[in-house]
Design an enzyme around this catalytic site. Sequence first.
Site, PDB file in Angstrom:
ATOM      1  N   LYS A  12       0.829  -1.214   0.000  1.00  0.00           N
ATOM      2  CA  LYS A  12       0.000   0.000   0.000  1.00  0.00           C
ATOM      3  C   LYS A  12       0.860   1.260   0.000  1.00  0.00           C
ATOM      4  CE  LYS A  12      -2.146  -0.850   3.892  1.00  0.00           C
ATOM      5  NZ  LYS A  12      -1.582  -2.155   4.259  1.00  0.00           N
ATOM      6  N   ARG A  86      -8.984   1.749   8.970  1.00  0.00           N
ATOM      7  CA  ARG A  86      -8.690   0.350   9.271  1.00  0.00           C
ATOM      8  C   ARG A  86      -9.801  -0.302  10.081  1.00  0.00           C
ATOM      9  NH1 ARG A  86      -2.737   0.848   8.967  1.00  0.00           N
ATOM     10  NH2 ARG A  86      -1.756  -1.187   9.159  1.00  0.00           N
TER      11      ARG A  86
HETATM   12  P1  AMP Z   1       1.232   0.504   8.823  1.00  0.00           P
HETATM   13  O1  AMP Z   1       2.542   1.149   8.573  1.00  0.00           O
HETATM   14  O2  AMP Z   1       0.100   1.110   8.062  1.00  0.00           O
HETATM   15  O3  AMP Z   1       1.287  -0.993   8.671  1.00  0.00           O
HETATM   16  O4  AMP Z   1       0.892   0.763  10.372  1.00  0.00           O
HETATM   17  C1  AMP Z   1       1.740   0.314  11.412  1.00  0.00           C
HETATM   18  C2  AMP Z   1       0.977   0.257  12.728  1.00  0.00           C
HETATM   19  O5  AMP Z   1       0.482   1.558  13.056  1.00  0.00           O
HETATM   20  C3  AMP Z   1      -0.264  -0.642  12.725  1.00  0.00           C
HETATM   21  O6  AMP Z   1       0.067  -1.992  12.984  1.00  0.00           O
HETATM   22  C4  AMP Z   1      -1.080  -0.004  13.840  1.00  0.00           C
HETATM   23  O7  AMP Z   1      -0.559  -0.358  15.117  1.00  0.00           O
HETATM   24  C5  AMP Z   1      -0.811   1.475  13.634  1.00  0.00           C
HETATM   25  N1  AMP Z   1      -1.794   2.097  12.697  1.00  0.00           N
HETATM   26  C6  AMP Z   1      -1.527   2.659  11.491  1.00  0.00           C
HETATM   27  N2  AMP Z   1      -2.639   3.129  10.906  1.00  0.00           N
HETATM   28  C7  AMP Z   1      -3.654   2.853  11.760  1.00  0.00           C
HETATM   29  C8  AMP Z   1      -5.063   3.069  11.723  1.00  0.00           C
HETATM   30  N3  AMP Z   1      -5.667   3.668  10.680  1.00  0.00           N
HETATM   31  N4  AMP Z   1      -5.791   2.641  12.791  1.00  0.00           N
HETATM   32  C9  AMP Z   1      -5.216   2.039  13.852  1.00  0.00           C
HETATM   33  N5  AMP Z   1      -3.890   1.797  13.949  1.00  0.00           N
HETATM   34  C10 AMP Z   1      -3.102   2.199  12.915  1.00  0.00           C
END
Ligand code: AMP
Length: 186
Positions: A12, A86
């Site tokens: 993504k 999410r």
């Molecule tokens: P990502 O880099 O998008 O995989 O996000 C890394 C971590 O950040 C996730 O595993 C969550 O702990 C937190 N996180 C990121 N975006 C969200 C969101 N929209 N809602 C809740 N937690 C988030």
Amino acid sequence: MMIFLGPPGAGKGTQAARVAERLGLTKISTGDILRAHVREGTELGKKVAPIMERGDLVPDDLILAIIKEELKKLPVPRVIFDGFPRTRPQAEALDRLLGDLGLRLDAVVLLEVPTDELVQRLMKRAQEEGRVDDNEETIRRRLAVYREETEPLIDYYARKGVLFTVQGVGPVDQITECVLKVIGAA
Ligand code: AMP
């Protein structure tokens, strides 16, 4: 306004950045913003660090506060969201927010990648980037959280008629072209 949806490791962030560049949109990545807070040791960073390390989701109210602040920074928001929404409450809050701002959700791009490939990619990223949440136990937890909390959004957006599905496997360039094609931008 666009959203990139898909499991952790689907690409993504990579694809959102490429498409944003091509279309002149601003990418808002909640994961990147949260990681910056953790790095800088802000109050928010201290709060979310253990949650992220476990592979759990940060509470919706904190995420929505981040999104509102980021949108406020842009005179005319033309945005690709990466890793947001999410959860169903986040998606509903985004609908309200866009409605209030008179903005329309044009496309939700779902990147599909087989689970085996996701785990392999995340393990590789763990070695290359050393992200604290890229270890085997957390990877499994993040995939489970995705299935439970985020996957239902596929149906939510399909019903709205804005969902476009792209296979997220193969050369990065080719995936970008597929995304641009399905959303009618190429
Ligand atoms: P990502 O880099 O998008 O995989 O996000 C890394 C971590 O950040 C996730 O595993 C969550 O702990 C937190 N996180 C990121 N975006 C969200 C969101 N929209 N809602 C809740 N937690 C988030």
